[in-house]
Design an enzyme around this catalytic site. Structure first.
Site, PDB file in Angstrom:
ATOM      1  N   GLY A 106     -27.319 -17.540  -6.847  1.00 37.58           N
ATOM      2  CA  GLY A 106     -27.504 -16.553  -5.763  1.00 37.58           C
ATOM      3  C   GLY A 106     -27.850 -17.169  -4.421  1.00 37.58           C
ATOM      4  O   GLY A 106     -28.348 -16.469  -3.542  1.00 37.58           O
ATOM      5  N   LEU A 107     -27.568 -18.462  -4.250  1.00 37.53           N
ATOM      6  CA  LEU A 107     -27.906 -19.089  -2.966  1.00 37.53           C
ATOM      7  C   LEU A 107     -26.663 -19.311  -2.090  1.00 37.53           C
ATOM      8  O   LEU A 107     -26.689 -20.113  -1.152  1.00 37.53           O
ATOM      9  CB  LEU A 107     -28.671 -20.398  -3.184  1.00 37.53           C
ATOM     10  CG  LEU A 107     -30.015 -20.247  -3.915  1.00 37.53           C
ATOM     11  CD1 LEU A 107     -30.719 -21.585  -4.034  1.00 37.53           C
ATOM     12  CD2 LEU A 107     -30.936 -19.242  -3.211  1.00 37.53           C
ATOM     13  N   SER A 110     -20.885 -20.631  -3.260  1.00 36.52           N
ATOM     14  CA  SER A 110     -19.416 -20.510  -3.229  1.00 36.52           C
ATOM     15  C   SER A 110     -18.922 -20.163  -1.827  1.00 36.52           C
ATOM     16  O   SER A 110     -17.927 -20.734  -1.376  1.00 36.52           O
ATOM     17  CB  SER A 110     -18.873 -19.538  -4.279  1.00 36.52           C
ATOM     18  OG  SER A 110     -19.768 -18.525  -4.537  1.00 36.52           O
ATOM     19  N   ASP A 152     -22.029 -13.358   2.958  1.00 35.86           N
ATOM     20  CA  ASP A 152     -22.423 -14.746   2.688  1.00 35.86           C
ATOM     21  C   ASP A 152     -21.653 -15.730   3.574  1.00 35.86           C
ATOM     22  O   ASP A 152     -22.221 -16.678   4.114  1.00 35.86           O
ATOM     23  CB  ASP A 152     -22.176 -15.095   1.208  1.00 35.86           C
ATOM     24  CG  ASP A 152     -23.249 -14.522   0.304  1.00 35.86           C
ATOM     25  OD1 ASP A 152     -24.017 -13.667   0.775  1.00 35.86           O
ATOM     26  OD2 ASP A 152     -23.326 -14.942  -0.865  1.00 35.86           O
TER      27      ASP A 152
HETATM   28  O1  PMV Z   1     -26.506 -12.656  -5.971  1.00 38.58           O
HETATM   29  P1  PMV Z   1     -25.901 -12.769  -4.642  1.00 38.58           P
HETATM   30  O2  PMV Z   1     -26.590 -13.722  -3.728  1.00 38.58           O
HETATM   31  O3  PMV Z   1     -24.404 -12.976  -4.696  1.00 38.58           O
HETATM   32  O4  PMV Z   1     -26.135 -11.383  -3.867  1.00 38.58           O
HETATM   33  C1  PMV Z   1     -25.548 -10.196  -4.221  1.00 38.58           C
HETATM   34  C2  PMV Z   1     -25.984  -9.130  -3.244  1.00 38.58           C
HETATM   35  C3  PMV Z   1     -25.687  -7.717  -3.708  1.00 38.58           C
HETATM   36  O5  PMV Z   1     -26.237  -6.847  -2.724  1.00 38.58           O
HETATM   37  C4  PMV Z   1     -26.355  -7.433  -5.028  1.00 38.58           C
HETATM   38  C5  PMV Z   1     -24.205  -7.444  -3.838  1.00 38.58           C
HETATM   39  C6  PMV Z   1     -23.432  -7.411  -2.527  1.00 38.58           C
HETATM   40  O6  PMV Z   1     -22.192  -7.550  -2.594  1.00 38.58           O
HETATM   41  O7  PMV Z   1     -24.016  -7.199  -1.462  1.00 38.58           O
END
Ligand code: PMV
Length: 317
Positions: A106-107, A110, A152
């Site tokens: 989750g950081l 990718s 991201d």
């Molecule tokens: O787990 P990560 O860092 O890919 O974050 C996902 C964020 C969510 O809000 C859960 C999904 C999204 O697409 O925004």
């Protein structure tokens, strides 16, 4: 000739999950990077080298099922192929990826890899604006996940802090010297699965969920002013409120709860970052409480200190 570019990973400070349903989220680039190095090959091949594995794609036969079915490689292949076509270049490209960030926790590794690769490959031909690199990066991510929000890639390209919603992103002009401790639960999570689980929760609790979205909007608004005022106490307590909401929608785990419980003993506040169901927590600290928080979390997790990265995408040769 080698073309080198790097891009940072990210954490979500506020608003994950609720952002899917229209609220704002706050993202922060961290000083952990992915570096992509590209060079031409005389053979008509795309070669990707990384810690997650190496792969080679023959541009003339265009049949390498192993490569094509390897989801991780698809965006890089897309970026390289598009660039060769656009510039009518008859050679191949080798891309080497090096990372400070573990994948799948989750950081944002990718997306950072896509931004760095798009910039490094573009640099073999001509440099591009950050906006152009961003759109190429998002396009490449869509070869794997069609519905990707682009959040991201955006934070990785521009760095710093950013608020993000379905309507787009807005840079937060702050030079705050925030420090975060990131602790890994070592539980593998699958963002797509957790997002679907939240959708089920929402279906069963429409009214409650709508109220929670309102609360999240207010929370993000308050967080934006706390960032502006550099009020760490306020920011930390808002993080805890956000964590309570994430717990309500069942995306926390026993291990994540344990890490948070430990972190809040000494830090300003802590919460899950990203989808949850595993992955990491973030804990807000400054000089006064960094070392004792880190020491405590080290006893029960793999953790490290991260600062805000204000640069975003960087080129170097
Ligand atoms: O787990 P990560 O860092 O890919 O974050 C996902 C964020 C969510 O809000 C859960 C999904 C999204 O697409 O925004």
């Amino acid at each position: 000739m080698r073309s080198v570019a790097s891009a940072p990973g990210k954490v979500i400070l506020f608003g994950e999950h609720f952002v899917v349903y229209g609220t704002k989220a706050i993202l922060c680039a961290i000083d952990k990077r992915i570096t992509a190095t590209s060079q031409f090959l005389d053979e008509r091949k795309i070669r990707i080298k990384s810690k997650l594995g190496d792969a080679e794609f023959d541009l003339d036969t265009s049949t390498n099922p192993e490569f094509i079915s390897n989801k991780f490689m698809k965006p890089f292949l897309h970026i390289a192929k598009e660039a060769l076509q656009e510039f009518n270049e008859n050679r191949g490209i080798e891309i080497t990826l090096e990372s400070d960030i573990l994948a799948g926790i989750g950081l944002g590794s990718s997306s950072a890899a896509c931004v760095a690769t798009a910039a490094s490959v573009a640099g073999l031909f001509s440099k591009r604006s950050k906006e152009e690199i961003l759109s190429r990066s998002i396009e490449s991510e869509r070869t794997v996940f069609e519905d990707v929000s682009g959040a991201d890639s955006s934070i990785s390209t521009f760095g710093g802090l950013m608020s993000y919603s379905k309507d787009g992103y807005e840079k937060i002009n702050s030079k705050n010297d925030i420090s975060l401790i990131i602790a890994n639960s070592n539980q593998i999570h699958n963002t797509k699965e957790v997002v679907l689980k939240v959708r089920e929760f929402k279906k069963k609790n429409e009214r409650l969920f709508a109220e929670m979205c309102e609360q999240e909007n207010k929370l993000v608004k308050d967080a934006l002013s706390a960032i502006k005022e550099n009020d760490l106490n306020k920011l930390g307590s808002l993080m805890l409120k956000n964590q309570e909401m994430l717990e309500k929608i069942n995306v926390s785990t026993d291990k994540l709860d344990l890490l948070i419980k430990e972190a809040v003993k000494t830090s300003y506040g802590a919460k899950i970052t990203g989808a949850g169901g595993g992955g990491c927590i973030i804990s807000l600290v400054d000089k006064s409480n960094l070392s004792n928080t880190l020491e405590n979390l080290k006893k029960i997790s793999d953790c490290f200190v991260a600062k805000i990265d204000f640069d975003g995408l960087r080129y170097s040769r």
